[in-house]
Design an enzyme around this catalytic site. Sequence first.
Site, short mmCIF file in Angstrom:
data_model
loop_
_atom_site.label_atom_id
_atom_site.label_comp_id
_atom_site.label_asym_id
_atom_site.label_seq_id
_atom_site.Cartn_x
_atom_site.Cartn_y
_atom_site.Cartn_z
N ARG A 285 0.80 -1.22 0.00
CA ARG A 285 0.00 0.00 0.00
C ARG A 285 0.83 1.28 0.00
NH1 ARG A 285 -2.86 -3.97 1.49
NH2 ARG A 285 -0.94 -4.53 2.53
N THR A 286 1.82 1.36 0.86
CA THR A 286 2.52 2.64 1.00
C THR A 286 3.21 2.99 -0.33
OG1 THR A 286 2.82 2.18 3.33
CG2 THR A 286 4.15 3.95 2.42
N LYS B 58 26.03 -4.33 -3.41
CA LYS B 58 27.49 -4.25 -3.56
C LYS B 58 28.15 -3.61 -2.34
CE LYS B 58 26.93 -3.33 -8.52
NZ LYS B 58 27.09 -2.25 -9.49
N ARG C 262 11.45 3.70 3.09
CA ARG C 262 11.06 2.72 4.12
C ARG C 262 12.28 1.89 4.46
NH1 ARG C 262 5.90 -1.21 4.22
NH2 ARG C 262 5.01 0.80 4.85
N HIS D 256 5.49 5.71 11.56
CA HIS D 256 4.88 5.58 10.23
C HIS D 256 3.90 6.76 10.08
CE1 HIS D 256 3.56 3.99 6.54
NE2 HIS D 256 3.33 2.73 6.85
C1 NCD Z 1 2.16 -1.28 7.94
C2 NCD Z 1 3.64 -1.08 8.14
O1 NCD Z 1 4.42 -1.19 7.20
O2 NCD Z 1 3.99 -0.74 9.27
N1 NCD Z 1 1.81 -1.43 6.60
C3 NCD Z 1 1.31 -0.33 5.95
O3 NCD Z 1 2.04 0.58 5.65
N2 NCD Z 1 0.00 -0.29 5.70
C4 NCD Z 1 1.54 -2.30 8.78
C5 NCD Z 1 2.12 -3.68 8.85
O4 NCD Z 1 3.09 -4.00 8.17
O5 NCD Z 1 1.58 -4.44 9.64
#
Ligand code: NCD
Length: 310
Positions: A57-58, A86, A107, A135
């Site tokens: 999703r993100t 590398k 991320r 997040h």
């Molecule tokens: C979440 C995350 O990456 O923290 N995912 C997201 O961005 N919707 C939740 C998860 O991984 O459980």
Amino acid sequence: MILDFKGRHIISIKQFTKEELEYILKAANQMEKYYKTGSDLLKGKILATLFFEPSTRTRLSFTSAMYKLGGEVISLSNPEMSSIKKGENLTDTISVVQSYADVIVLRHELEGSAKLMSEVSQIPIINGGSGTKEHPTQAMLDLLTIKNEMNGKIDGLKIAICGDLKYGRTVKSLAYALSHYDVELYFVSPPSLRMRHEVISDLHSLNVKFKELNDLSEIIPELDILYVTRIQSERFPDPADYAKVKGSYRIDVSMLNRAKENLKILHPLPRVEEIDYEVDHTKYARYFQQAYYGVILRMALLALVLGGSF
Ligand code: NCD
């Protein structure tokens, strides 16, 4: 009032005032028109998505958001295929990518990674999830979902945040986001997955009303919002500890017999086994709508940090 977000990094939900958060939510709802028709607000701008942990999703919603606003996206989604393999360090990667793009969504599994990289980067860094603590854009879209689904009002709600509160980052960012509102929070988790002490002590200092519980059943009739999360299996240092809590909670249709008519169930997703699929067909399930709100919220953030006027 117009607030200026141009060029700002988005690292932690804690960096934002209530006024700023409300401004972002309002901007997100204004993006609905561009979501429908497309726009060239960010034409000529490039987003780089750098994801060192899995994401659906993100990454895709930021990508969709950028395309909806007429921008372009370059992506590093498989670190195995990049120079990281590398031995290149993250600082060098950021120093290079800033010449290729106008904004970066990052991320990474390391705590504080986004913060650290924002000190290196000349272009805005948006934290798409760092370690177990932050997040921020998820928390903003969670706030937007709550607000839009509850007719514009967050004050007065009773909200349960349920699941892996120890290793989950969305739950912590959401708790801080909600600390700006007059809400009653219930943190529901197996005892070994409680909210970390530092968060609990911050929430006390912020005068947030909350209770910690092991079980949902006693409060379910009172709730307006039930925010469910998965157990973060990949973050347990010892797999035996994960085995002890695996499957320890699951929302099913029978539990919802005692729920308020207007209860909304949210989940940042991915779901593993904590919400029965039958719940998807009830009026309570709003987690797929929540994913839609993620697109308009991220459109607003990109437009704001890149200084597009709308
Ligand atoms: C979440 C995350 O990456 O923290 N995912 C997201 O961005 N919707 C939740 C998860 O991984 O459980």
